[in-house]
Design a protein around this motif. Structure first.
Motif, PDB file in Angstrom:
ATOM      1  N   CYS A  90       0.873  -1.040  -0.060  1.00 18.36           N
ATOM      2  CA  CYS A  90       0.076   0.017  -0.029  1.00 18.36           C
ATOM      3  C   CYS A  90       0.774   1.071  -0.067  1.00 18.36           C
ATOM      4  O   CYS A  90       2.046   1.197   0.389  1.00 18.36           O
ATOM      5  CB  CYS A  90      -0.880  -0.022   1.078  1.00 18.36           C
ATOM      6  SG  CYS A  90      -0.043   0.094   2.815  1.00 18.36           S
ATOM      7  N   PRO A  91       0.265   2.334  -0.346  1.00 17.90           N
ATOM      8  CA  PRO A  91       0.739   3.585  -0.246  1.00 17.90           C
ATOM      9  C   PRO A  91       1.127   4.018   1.298  1.00 17.90           C
ATOM     10  O   PRO A  91       0.388   3.709   2.087  1.00 17.90           O
ATOM     11  CB  PRO A  91       0.039   4.784  -0.812  1.00 17.90           C
ATOM     12  CG  PRO A  91      -1.023   3.756  -1.888  1.00 17.90           C
ATOM     13  CD  PRO A  91      -1.008   2.552  -0.929  1.00 17.90           C
ATOM     14  N   ALA A  92       2.007   5.019   1.362  1.00 16.02           N
ATOM     15  CA  ALA A  92       2.280   5.461   2.865  1.00 16.02           C
ATOM     16  C   ALA A  92       0.850   6.040   3.473  1.00 16.02           C
ATOM     17  O   ALA A  92       0.825   6.032   4.665  1.00 16.02           O
ATOM     18  CB  ALA A  92       3.185   6.484   2.902  1.00 16.02           C
ATOM     19  N   ASP A  93       0.202   6.653   2.816  1.00 13.64           N
ATOM     20  CA  ASP A  93      -1.060   7.476   3.043  1.00 13.64           C
ATOM     21  C   ASP A  93      -2.339   6.727   3.171  1.00 13.64           C
ATOM     22  O   ASP A  93      -3.468   6.871   3.351  1.00 13.64           O
ATOM     23  CB  ASP A  93      -1.273   8.805   2.515  1.00 13.64           C
ATOM     24  CG  ASP A  93      -1.606   8.679   1.099  1.00 13.64           C
ATOM     25  OD1 ASP A  93      -1.423   7.425   0.654  1.00 13.64           O
ATOM     26  OD2 ASP A  93      -2.340   9.616   0.338  1.00 13.64           O
ATOM     27  N   ALA A  94      -2.128   5.334   3.141  1.00 12.02           N
ATOM     28  CA  ALA A  94      -3.360   4.429   2.984  1.00 12.02           C
ATOM     29  C   ALA A  94      -4.170   4.362   4.528  1.00 12.02           C
ATOM     30  O   ALA A  94      -3.427   4.728   5.441  1.00 12.02           O
ATOM     31  CB  ALA A  94      -2.966   3.024   2.776  1.00 12.02           C
ATOM     32  N   ALA A  95      -5.175   3.895   4.572  1.00 14.15           N
ATOM     33  CA  ALA A  95      -6.150   3.961   5.691  1.00 14.15           C
ATOM     34  C   ALA A  95      -5.165   2.829   6.793  1.00 14.15           C
ATOM     35  O   ALA A  95      -4.840   1.888   6.323  1.00 14.15           O
ATOM     36  CB  ALA A  95      -7.484   3.276   5.412  1.00 14.15           C
ATOM     37  N   SER A  96      -5.446   3.314   8.006  1.00 15.43           N
ATOM     38  CA  SER A  96      -4.746   2.397   9.028  1.00 15.43           C
ATOM     39  C   SER A  96      -5.128   0.866   8.728  1.00 15.43           C
ATOM     40  O   SER A  96      -4.018   0.027   9.120  1.00 15.43           O
ATOM     41  CB  SER A  96      -5.265   2.817  10.558  1.00 15.43           C
ATOM     42  OG  SER A  96      -6.467   2.751  10.880  1.00 15.43           O
ATOM     43  N   GLU A  97      -6.500   0.414   8.723  1.00 19.28           N
ATOM     44  CA  GLU A  97      -6.396  -1.150   8.577  1.00 19.28           C
ATOM     45  C   GLU A  97      -5.795  -1.607   7.241  1.00 19.28           C
ATOM     46  O   GLU A  97      -5.215  -2.800   7.463  1.00 19.28           O
ATOM     47  CB  GLU A  97      -7.971  -1.251   7.845  1.00 19.28           C
ATOM     48  CG  GLU A  97      -8.978  -0.906   9.366  1.00 19.28           C
ATOM     49  CD  GLU A  97      -9.381   0.678   9.397  1.00 19.28           C
ATOM     50  OE1 GLU A  97     -10.146   0.900  10.253  1.00 19.28           O
ATOM     51  OE2 GLU A  97      -8.753   1.399   8.272  1.00 19.28           O
ATOM     52  N   VAL A  98      -5.597  -0.878   6.399  1.00 17.54           N
ATOM     53  CA  VAL A  98      -4.835  -1.102   5.182  1.00 17.54           C
ATOM     54  C   VAL A  98      -3.047  -1.202   5.514  1.00 17.54           C
ATOM     55  O   VAL A  98      -2.546  -2.272   5.110  1.00 17.54           O
ATOM     56  CB  VAL A  98      -5.255  -0.543   4.103  1.00 17.54           C
ATOM     57  CG1 VAL A  98      -3.990  -0.840   2.747  1.00 17.54           C
ATOM     58  CG2 VAL A  98      -6.654  -0.658   3.509  1.00 17.54           C
ATOM     59  N   LEU A  99      -2.714  -0.235   6.155  1.00 20.38           N
ATOM     60  CA  LEU A  99      -1.241  -0.352   6.638  1.00 20.38           C
ATOM     61  C   LEU A  99      -1.133  -1.633   7.613  1.00 20.38           C
ATOM     62  O   LEU A  99       0.173  -2.102   7.252  1.00 20.38           O
ATOM     63  CB  LEU A  99      -1.154   0.931   7.416  1.00 20.38           C
ATOM     64  CG  LEU A  99      -1.169   2.341   6.723  1.00 20.38           C
ATOM     65  CD1 LEU A  99      -1.156   3.720   7.709  1.00 20.38           C
ATOM     66  CD2 LEU A  99       0.138   2.234   5.744  1.00 20.38           C
ATOM     67  N   GLU A 100      -2.072  -1.825   8.309  1.00 15.66           N
ATOM     68  CA  GLU A 100      -1.858  -3.163   9.187  1.00 15.66           C
ATOM     69  C   GLU A 100      -1.811  -4.419   8.333  1.00 15.66           C
ATOM     70  O   GLU A 100      -1.227  -5.385   8.575  1.00 15.66           O
ATOM     71  CB  GLU A 100      -2.983  -3.147  10.109  1.00 15.66           C
ATOM     72  CG  GLU A 100      -2.830  -2.109  11.103  1.00 15.66           C
ATOM     73  CD  GLU A 100      -3.881  -2.116  11.992  1.00 15.66           C
ATOM     74  OE1 GLU A 100      -4.816  -3.286  12.220  1.00 15.66           O
ATOM     75  OE2 GLU A 100      -4.110  -1.041  12.923  1.00 15.66           O
ATOM     76  N   ALA A 101      -2.593  -4.400   7.203  1.00 16.67           N
ATOM     77  CA  ALA A 101      -2.760  -5.657   6.450  1.00 16.67           C
ATOM     78  C   ALA A 101      -1.530  -5.852   5.349  1.00 16.67           C
ATOM     79  O   ALA A 101      -1.193  -6.870   5.003  1.00 16.67           O
ATOM     80  CB  ALA A 101      -4.077  -5.708   5.633  1.00 16.67           C
ATOM     81  N   ALA A 102      -0.746  -4.714   5.034  1.00 19.81           N
ATOM     82  CA  ALA A 102       0.080  -4.763   4.122  1.00 19.81           C
ATOM     83  C   ALA A 102       1.545  -5.266   4.516  1.00 19.81           C
ATOM     84  O   ALA A 102       2.017  -5.233   5.698  1.00 19.81           O
ATOM     85  CB  ALA A 102       0.418  -3.256   3.723  1.00 19.81           C
ATOM     86  N   ARG A 103       1.971  -6.037   3.675  1.00 22.32           N
ATOM     87  CA  ARG A 103       3.232  -6.654   3.812  1.00 22.32           C
ATOM     88  C   ARG A 103       4.553  -5.684   3.621  1.00 22.32           C
ATOM     89  O   ARG A 103       5.687  -5.769   4.196  1.00 22.32           O
ATOM     90  CB  ARG A 103       3.718  -7.828   3.167  1.00 22.32           C
ATOM     91  CG  ARG A 103       4.822  -8.638   3.344  1.00 22.32           C
ATOM     92  CD  ARG A 103       4.617 -10.021   2.675  1.00 22.32           C
ATOM     93  NE  ARG A 103       5.815 -10.821   2.744  1.00 22.32           N
ATOM     94  CZ  ARG A 103       6.515 -11.706   1.882  1.00 22.32           C
ATOM     95  NH1 ARG A 103       5.415 -12.167   1.024  1.00 22.32           N
ATOM     96  NH2 ARG A 103       7.711 -11.905   2.184  1.00 22.32           N
ATOM     97  N   TYR A 104       4.327  -4.484   2.911  1.00 21.40           N
ATOM     98  CA  TYR A 104       5.092  -3.546   2.646  1.00 21.40           C
ATOM     99  C   TYR A 104       4.353  -2.408   2.304  1.00 21.40           C
ATOM    100  O   TYR A 104       3.212  -2.207   1.368  1.00 21.40           O
ATOM    101  CB  TYR A 104       5.509  -4.038   1.189  1.00 21.40           C
ATOM    102  CG  TYR A 104       6.771  -2.648   0.771  1.00 21.40           C
ATOM    103  CD1 TYR A 104       7.707  -2.626   1.201  1.00 21.40           C
ATOM    104  CD2 TYR A 104       6.349  -1.924  -0.367  1.00 21.40           C
ATOM    105  CE1 TYR A 104       8.714  -1.489   0.886  1.00 21.40           C
ATOM    106  CE2 TYR A 104       6.963  -0.914  -0.717  1.00 21.40           C
ATOM    107  CZ  TYR A 104       8.316  -0.739  -0.184  1.00 21.40           C
ATOM    108  OH  TYR A 104       9.145   0.426  -0.680  1.00 21.40           O
ATOM    109  N   VAL A 105       4.728  -1.430   3.008  1.00 24.30           N
ATOM    110  CA  VAL A 105       4.265   0.069   2.968  1.00 24.30           C
ATOM    111  C   VAL A 105       5.119   0.866   2.245  1.00 24.30           C
ATOM    112  O   VAL A 105       6.501   1.083   2.756  1.00 24.30           O
ATOM    113  CB  VAL A 105       3.932   0.635   4.203  1.00 24.30           C
ATOM    114  CG1 VAL A 105       3.396   2.203   4.050  1.00 24.30           C
ATOM    115  CG2 VAL A 105       2.907  -0.324   4.899  1.00 24.30           C
ATOM    116  N   SER A 106       4.846   1.530   1.164  1.00 20.93           N
ATOM    117  CA  SER A 106       5.794   2.493   0.394  1.00 20.93           C
ATOM    118  C   SER A 106       5.835   3.829   1.253  1.00 20.93           C
ATOM    119  O   SER A 106       5.053   4.159   1.779  1.00 20.93           O
ATOM    120  CB  SER A 106       5.004   2.734  -1.002  1.00 20.93           C
ATOM    121  OG  SER A 106       5.781   3.613  -1.808  1.00 20.93           O
ATOM    122  N   GLU A 107       7.040   4.030   0.935  1.00 24.23           N
ATOM    123  CA  GLU A 107       7.446   5.607   1.558  1.00 24.23           C
ATOM    124  C   GLU A 107       6.806   6.492   0.787  1.00 24.23           C
ATOM    125  O   GLU A 107       6.759   7.610   1.250  1.00 24.23           O
ATOM    126  CB  GLU A 107       9.068   5.898   1.555  1.00 24.23           C
ATOM    127  CG  GLU A 107       9.615   5.874  -0.028  1.00 24.23           C
ATOM    128  CD  GLU A 107      11.001   6.122   0.267  1.00 24.23           C
ATOM    129  OE1 GLU A 107      11.449   7.014   0.344  1.00 24.23           O
ATOM    130  OE2 GLU A 107      11.681   5.234  -0.099  1.00 24.23           O
TER     131      GLU A 107
END
Length: 181
Positions: A126-143
Motif C-alpha cells: 500500500c501507499p504510505a497514506d493508506a487507511a490504518s486497516e490497510v497499513l496493518e494488512a500490508a506486507r510492504y508500505v511504500s514510503e
C-alpha cells in the motif's frame, strides 16, 4: 512467506486500485458524469515499462469514467475492471483466466474495499497514506503516498529483483505501446 526480496522476485502479476493508489484520491466531477484525476508520470512510466517487459498488470477499481479508461489504455493496460464493487471475485476470476498463483501476486490498495484482495495475495502492499486497516494488512508500505510514486516504487523493486529494470536502457512511451500492437 519468506524473505520479502526473495518473494518479490517470484511475482507473476500486479493488481492495482486506482483512486488513492495511482492518484492522490482527489477527483473532479465533470458535467458529463466523468471524472478528472491527476496521475504521476513516473508511476505511469513504470507500469508501461513493466508491460513492455512482459509483466501482467490488472486494475480493479470502484472508479469509473472514460478518462480513466483512456489513461489505462494509454499505458498498455488491457485488463481493467472499473465501477467494480466486488473486487475479490473479480480478482479471483482474473487469476484463474490468466493462470496466476495468488501467492505470487502483488495487490496495491489504499482503503477498506481493498482488504479482501490484499489478504488473498502473497504480497499485499500500500501507499504510505493508506487507511490504518490497510497499513496493518500490508506486507510492504511504500514510503510514497498514493499518486506520488507508490506504484513506481513497488514495480521498480520487483523488476530490479528480477533483473528487468532499465534493461538495455530501453524506454517506453504511450505512442510506442500503441505502435507495437
Amino acid at each position: 512467506m519468506g524473505n520479502f526480496k526473495e518473494d518479490i522476485a517470484k511475482v507473476e502479476a500486479f493488481v492495482f486500485d486506482v483512486d488513492g493508489v495511482m492518484t492522490d484520491g482527489g477527483i473532479i466531477p465533470t458535467i458529463d458524469g466523468d471524472f478528472i484525476r491527476r496521475y504521476n508520470a513516473k508511476d505511469g512510466y513504470a507500469l508501461a515499462y513493466a508491460i513492455k517487459m512482459g509483466y501482467k498488470i490488472c486494475v480493479i477499481t470502484g472508479g469509473r469514467g472514460k478518462n480513466l479508461e483512456h489513461r489505462l489504455k494509454m499505458l498498455g493496460i488491457n485488463k481493467f475492471y472499473t465501477d467494480c464493487m466486488d473486487k475479490i471475485t473479480t480478482m479471483r476470476r482474473y487469476f484463474e483466466e490468466e493462470g496466476i498463483c495468488a501467492e505470487n501476486a502483488i495487490y496495491m490498495g489504499d482503503d477498506i474495499p481493498d482488504l479482501e484482495c490484499m489478504r488473498e495475495v502473497g504480497i499485499p502492499v500500500c501507499p504510505a497514506d493508506a487507511a490504518s486497516e490497510v497499513l496493518e494488512a500490508a506486507r510492504y508500505v511504500s514510503e510514497y503516498d498514493g499518486g506520488q510514486g507508490a506504484v513506481r516504487d513497488i514495480v521498480e523493486q520487483v523488476l530490479r529483483a528480477k533483473g528487468d529494470w532499465a534493461k538495455n536502457c530501453e524506454g517506453v512511451t504511450p505512442s510506442s505501446l500503441v505502435a507495437s500492437r
